[in-house]
Design a protein around this motif. Sequence first.
Motif, short mmCIF file in Angstrom:
data_model
loop_
_atom_site.label_atom_id
_atom_site.label_comp_id
_atom_site.label_asym_id
_atom_site.label_seq_id
_atom_site.Cartn_x
_atom_site.Cartn_y
_atom_site.Cartn_z
N VAL A 93 0.83 -1.20 0.00
CA VAL A 93 0.00 0.00 0.00
C VAL A 93 0.87 1.25 0.00
O VAL A 93 0.51 2.28 -0.57
CB VAL A 93 -0.92 -0.01 1.25
N ASN A 103 -1.05 -4.97 2.57
CA ASN A 103 -2.43 -5.38 2.82
C ASN A 103 -2.43 -6.91 2.88
O ASN A 103 -2.47 -7.58 1.86
CB ASN A 103 -3.33 -4.86 1.70
N GLY A 146 -5.76 -7.31 6.22
CA GLY A 146 -5.62 -5.86 6.33
C GLY A 146 -4.22 -5.33 6.52
O GLY A 146 -3.23 -6.01 6.25
N LEU A 147 -4.15 -4.11 7.01
CA LEU A 147 -2.93 -3.30 6.99
C LEU A 147 -1.91 -3.72 8.05
O LEU A 147 -2.25 -3.85 9.23
CB LEU A 147 -3.30 -1.82 7.18
N HIS A 278 -11.01 -7.37 9.91
CA HIS A 278 -10.18 -6.74 8.87
C HIS A 278 -9.57 -5.45 9.42
O HIS A 278 -10.27 -4.59 9.95
CB HIS A 278 -11.07 -6.43 7.65
N ALA A 297 -7.70 0.23 3.85
CA ALA A 297 -7.79 -0.98 3.03
C ALA A 297 -9.25 -1.40 2.99
O ALA A 297 -9.83 -1.69 4.03
CB ALA A 297 -6.93 -2.10 3.62
#
Length: 319
Positions: A93, A103, A146-147, A278, A297
């Motif tokens: 990202v 991500n 996710g991040l 997430h 995200a």
Amino acid sequence: MTTQGKALAVRHERIDDAAAGQRIDNYLLRLAKGVPKSHVYRILRGGEVRVNGKRVQPTYRLVLGDEVRIPPMRVAEPTRTVPAPAGKPLPVVFEDDALLVVNKPSGKAVHGGSGVSYGVIEQLRSQRPELKMLELAHRLDRETSGLLIVAKKRSALTALHDMMREGRVEKRYLTLVPGRWTNPMQHVKVPLFKYLTPEGERRVRVSAEGKPAHSIVRLVRRWAAYSLLEVELKTGRTHQIRVHLAHLGFPLCGDDKYGDFALNKVLEGEGLRRMFLHAASLSFVHPLTGERLIFEAPLPDELNDFIARLDDKESAAHG
């Protein structure tokens, strides 16, 4: 490993950004994989390792530009190499010379161990061999998507750890729970205690003996039988969101540790084959430049698809 190994010549290494701030003993252990710890500490104590021509303690922290003399060491040679992780490259990202944000897909561990040969960090190191350092700044559970922040410099890693400890990294997650959550916003401050099951599995429970844990839960959307929540973490305890919400009677959909197992079976039949959690947004000041960074995200397709099914079901019920 073979019993034989290869003897290295004397090496002189100049410390760059990636290693600055690291302890000399940890630096040597990482550099000379396969060399027994006892040997590394013996050559340190014996003064065979020199920094800028001087003896140093094992606790000495390396400084940018230091010159390290490393004596010959016998490094064991692996009998076989672990193949490079398969699969498509992880979605990046953001990236600069200090850190990168990826991500992470659900189902991928952040690092190898516990029966997993490699995870996100091993895959990144394999895909980016030119980078001297890649270290996780924090963790996500295997099933959580996710991040995720990965540091490329020791100074960035140290600063990020300090920022997280002081609550200066804003982390927000999206999760789906069964039932109708009513409060627009709710602070959850319940201490969490980490323990191991008799099988050696890591678990967490609510306990007065535990460490303080603080989550802020906001209602995003609601259906007849489910609620979509945003959870902001003020502390970063293991399994914090999962245990806090289960404690309040709202276990995460698809959670195989703290969830409603009968419901999870039903959800699987309806298309939700993973835990609905997430890491949706991150916000923090760049540890080296001071710039405010904000990342988002979107929900992965499989979670969006499940929400679409809930919408369709609700429409049909009211249609």
